[in-house]
Design an enzyme around this catalytic site. Structure first.
Site, PDB file in Angstrom:
ATOM      1  N   GLY A  17      -0.740 -10.553  -7.906  1.00  0.00           N
ATOM      2  CA  GLY A  17      -0.347  -9.431  -8.769  1.00  0.00           C
ATOM      3  C   GLY A  17       0.967  -9.664  -9.504  1.00  0.00           C
ATOM      4  N   ARG A  31       5.434  -2.597 -11.086  1.00  0.00           N
ATOM      5  CA  ARG A  31       6.128  -1.380 -10.651  1.00  0.00           C
ATOM      6  C   ARG A  31       7.298  -1.641  -9.709  1.00  0.00           C
ATOM      7  NH1 ARG A  31       0.904   1.726  -8.740  1.00  0.00           N
ATOM      8  NH2 ARG A  31       0.143  -0.416  -8.756  1.00  0.00           N
ATOM      9  N   ARG A  62      28.035 -13.909  14.639  1.00  0.00           N
ATOM     10  CA  ARG A  62      27.443 -14.631  13.510  1.00  0.00           C
ATOM     11  C   ARG A  62      26.637 -15.832  14.014  1.00  0.00           C
ATOM     12  NH1 ARG A  62      32.228 -16.029   9.949  1.00  0.00           N
ATOM     13  NH2 ARG A  62      30.583 -17.102   8.791  1.00  0.00           N
TER      14      ARG A  62
HETATM   15  C1  UD1 Z   1      -7.192  -1.595  -4.766  1.00  0.00           C
HETATM   16  C2  UD1 Z   1      -8.632  -1.135  -4.545  1.00  0.00           C
HETATM   17  C3  UD1 Z   1      -8.621   0.333  -4.115  1.00  0.00           C
HETATM   18  C4  UD1 Z   1      -7.794   0.481  -2.867  1.00  0.00           C
HETATM   19  C5  UD1 Z   1      -6.393  -0.082  -3.087  1.00  0.00           C
HETATM   20  C6  UD1 Z   1      -5.644  -0.117  -1.786  1.00  0.00           C
HETATM   21  C7  UD1 Z   1     -10.061  -2.377  -6.071  1.00  0.00           C
HETATM   22  C8  UD1 Z   1     -10.798  -2.334  -7.352  1.00  0.00           C
HETATM   23  N1  UD1 Z   1      -9.362  -1.277  -5.760  1.00  0.00           N
HETATM   24  O1  UD1 Z   1      -6.661  -0.867  -5.853  1.00  0.00           O
HETATM   25  O2  UD1 Z   1      -9.937   0.775  -3.860  1.00  0.00           O
HETATM   26  O3  UD1 Z   1      -7.739   1.831  -2.487  1.00  0.00           O
HETATM   27  O4  UD1 Z   1      -6.451  -1.443  -3.573  1.00  0.00           O
HETATM   28  O5  UD1 Z   1      -4.292  -0.478  -1.993  1.00  0.00           O
HETATM   29  O6  UD1 Z   1     -10.089  -3.360  -5.375  1.00  0.00           O
HETATM   30  N2  UD1 Z   1      -4.719  -8.774  -7.140  1.00  0.00           N
HETATM   31  C9  UD1 Z   1      -4.834 -10.093  -7.508  1.00  0.00           C
HETATM   32  N3  UD1 Z   1      -5.442 -10.383  -8.683  1.00  0.00           N
HETATM   33  C10 UD1 Z   1      -5.954  -9.441  -9.507  1.00  0.00           C
HETATM   34  C11 UD1 Z   1      -5.847  -8.094  -9.108  1.00  0.00           C
HETATM   35  C12 UD1 Z   1      -5.230  -7.791  -7.922  1.00  0.00           C
HETATM   36  O7  UD1 Z   1      -4.379 -10.989  -6.799  1.00  0.00           O
HETATM   37  O8  UD1 Z   1      -6.504  -9.808 -10.534  1.00  0.00           O
HETATM   38  C13 UD1 Z   1      -4.065  -8.459  -5.869  1.00  0.00           C
HETATM   39  C14 UD1 Z   1      -2.769  -7.693  -6.026  1.00  0.00           C
HETATM   40  O9  UD1 Z   1      -1.690  -8.574  -6.069  1.00  0.00           O
HETATM   41  C15 UD1 Z   1      -2.722  -6.844  -4.769  1.00  0.00           C
HETATM   42  C16 UD1 Z   1      -4.192  -6.586  -4.477  1.00  0.00           C
HETATM   43  O10 UD1 Z   1      -4.911  -7.598  -5.140  1.00  0.00           O
HETATM   44  O11 UD1 Z   1      -2.181  -7.547  -3.683  1.00  0.00           O
HETATM   45  C17 UD1 Z   1      -4.653  -5.196  -4.916  1.00  0.00           C
HETATM   46  O12 UD1 Z   1      -4.550  -5.082  -6.308  1.00  0.00           O
HETATM   47  P1  UD1 Z   1      -4.082  -3.750  -6.997  1.00  0.00           P
HETATM   48  O13 UD1 Z   1      -4.093  -3.957  -8.462  1.00  0.00           O
HETATM   49  O14 UD1 Z   1      -2.818  -3.291  -6.391  1.00  0.00           O
HETATM   50  O15 UD1 Z   1      -5.285  -2.784  -6.606  1.00  0.00           O
HETATM   51  P2  UD1 Z   1      -5.279  -1.226  -6.608  1.00  0.00           P
HETATM   52  O16 UD1 Z   1      -5.431  -0.724  -7.992  1.00  0.00           O
HETATM   53  O17 UD1 Z   1      -4.148  -0.717  -5.829  1.00  0.00           O
HETATM   54 CA    CA Z   2      -2.172  -1.653  -4.909  1.00  0.00          CA
END
Ligand code: UD1
Ligand code: CA
Length: 453
Positions: free
Chosen positions: A13, A17, A318
């Site tokens: 990611g 934020r 330390r």
């Molecule tokens: C995701 C879930 C959601 C869940 C939530 C929990 C999906 C579609 N949604 O949403 O159902 O409730 O997590 O926190 O899966 N990441 C990658 N590559 C990408 C996209 C994401 O490595 O292309 C990684 C991010 O770094 C993160 C994780 O996957 O560690 C989750 O991605 P994020 O975009 O935060 O998902 P949410 O929208 O929070």
């Molecule tokens: Ca998330």
């Protein structure tokens, strides 16, 4: 469990934020990067193979994610196209053929092995996809677990959900377990036909069901699957971690008078019957044995404190401070890279650095080891049962023998043999009646000034 397992950890990611110059998974909780906590949980589950999906700060994340006992391969996701896309970056690894594939997130650092074990048990019982859900009164932002006739039918992302679906409080932690033999073919069926135009891992629920596969959800404690998107959540995770570890230590026999004021590091070890007073901070690398008392307002880092020793109040240990059994380091003392022998006392306002203090030696108030010449550090060796008078400066390199005495106020620049007395100060002069003369002169001056006004 004798089933083979691959863990896929998503950490690519952008951490937008977090508003940070580094990937959020590198931000520390209890003194070590979030991603290292996740990998430790993976390792403790008994998983031996992992694929770490990295993007931003790839090298640093890969380094922080290496963990003993697990062979970790890193795969780079160059574009953020969703969690389903991210998992498929590890396709080569998945295709090697594991019984179980577990998916976990780099920003969910408090996860425990029990949740993975519960999910894998469901796979062993015949499920194809197991979702780890949790109940929360603040489900906003999470995918919702939709259930019909007792079966998990879909996970709906917040932005794709209807008003009715948004009322559901059973939420998706993001953690999942997938039948390893079917994982690649299931993952390849994910499309990006949704509000965000991303490949959602969560679509696996409907995909597997459409093929007649079995999908189930298991529940995890909310505090274990809390995620981190911003610094406020980072602080909340730190709080949860601290509470959990303090509790473990107290249950194992450590007394804390005000546990909420004691801050631990990921590797802090404290033995049974130790007493930790309020407001104590442990940096990394501290080992405290049983029966030790750490008085209030002490700060310890990279230190060992052996059984029955006493530290503080207001002490700073330390890295390299090594306190032997029953020794004492008291108020406003700093100890660095130094051994304090058994029963030795360093009680007040003292700096002991790059030194060794023998057993039963007493270091008087205000003693300083002058270890630094502006360029190099030097060692001070103090023997056993020696006595260092108050306000002495020991200019290193220097040694003080067993049983030696150093007179108060000395500046010691030469070695002192065993049992010798060393005086390194100006000889005292006493001038009878002289104080009276000075006082009378001062009073006369004051009277003259007053008369002149
Ligand atoms: C995701 C879930 C959601 C869940 C939530 C929990 C999906 C579609 N949604 O949403 O159902 O409730 O997590 O926190 O899966 N990441 C990658 N590559 C990408 C996209 C994401 O490595 O292309 C990684 C991010 O770094 C993160 C994780 O996957 O560690 C989750 O991605 P994020 O975009 O935060 O998902 P949410 O929208 O929070
Ligand atoms: Ca998330």
């Amino acid at each position: 469990m004798d089933r083979s397992c691959l863990a896929v950890i998503l950490a690519a990611g952008d951490s937008t934020r977090m508003k940070s110059s580094m990937s959020k998974v590198l931000h520390p909780i209890a003194g070590r990067p979030m991603i290292a906590h996740v990998m430790a949980a993976v390792a403790s589950t008994g998983v031996r193979n992992a694929a770490l999906v990295v993007g931003r700060d790839a090298d640093a994340v890969a380094k922080a994610g290496s963990v003993e006992g697990v062979s970790v391969e890193t795969v780079l996701q160059t574009e953020r196209r969703g969690t389903g896309h991210a998992v498929l970056m590890a396709k080569d690894a998945i295709a090697r053929g594991y019984d179980d594939v577990i998916v976990t997130y780099g920003d969910v650092p408090l996860v425990q092995s029990a949740s993975f074990a519960a999910a894998r048990r469901k796979l062993a019982e015949g499920a194809d996809v197991v979702v780890i859900g949790f109940h929360t009164d603040k489900p906003t932002g999470y995918g919702r677990l939709l259930v019909k006739d007792g079966e998990l039918t879909a996970i709906r992302e917040e932005r794709d959900a209807t008003d009715e679906e948004r009322k559901v409080i059973w939420s998706n932690s993001g953690l999942m377990a997938i039948n390893g033999r079917k994982a690649v073919s299931l993952l390849e069926k994910i499309s990006n036909n949704n509000a965000k135009g991303e490949y959602y891992l969560t679509d696996l629920v409907e995909i597997a069901r459409a093929e007649g596969g079995k999908v189930v959800a298991v529940d995890a404690p909310e505090n274990e699957v809390a995620g981190c998107n911003n610094r406020a959540e980072l602080a909340f995770l730190e709080k949860l971690w601290q509470e959990r570890r303090r509790h473990e230590l107290m249950v194992s026999g450590v007394t804390m008078i005000a546990p909420e004021t004691v801050f631990l590091s990921y590797d802090t070890e404290i033995g049974q019957d130790a007493l930790i007073e309020p407001n104590v901070v442990f940096g990394p690398g501290v080992k405290v044995e049983g029966g030790v008392v750490i008085h209030s307002f002490s700060h310890l880092e990279g230190a060992r404190v052996a059984s029955g020793a006493t530290v503080g109040p207001y002490a700073r240990l330390r890295p390299g401070a090594d306190l032997a059994a029953s020794s004492k380091v008291g108020n406003f003392c700093e100890v660095k890279n130094a051994k304090i022998g058994e029963g030795a006392k360093v009680n007040h306002l003292t700096y002991i650095g790059d030194a060794s203090v023998g057993s039963e030696t007493n270091i008087g108030a205000g003693t300083i080891t002058c270890n630094y010449d502006g360029v190099n550090k030097h060692h001070t060796e103090i023997g056993a049962s020696a006595f260092i008078g108050s306000n002495s400066s020991l200019v290193a390199p220097v040694s003080i023998g067993d049983g030696a005495y150093v007179a108060s106020g000395s500046v010691i620049t030469e070695n002192v043999p065993a049992n010798a007395l060393a005086l390194g100060r100006a000889r005292q002069e006493v001038k009878p009646e002289r104080a009276k003369v000075i006082r009378e002169r001062a009073l006369a001056l004051k009277a003259a000034k007053k008369a002149a006004k």
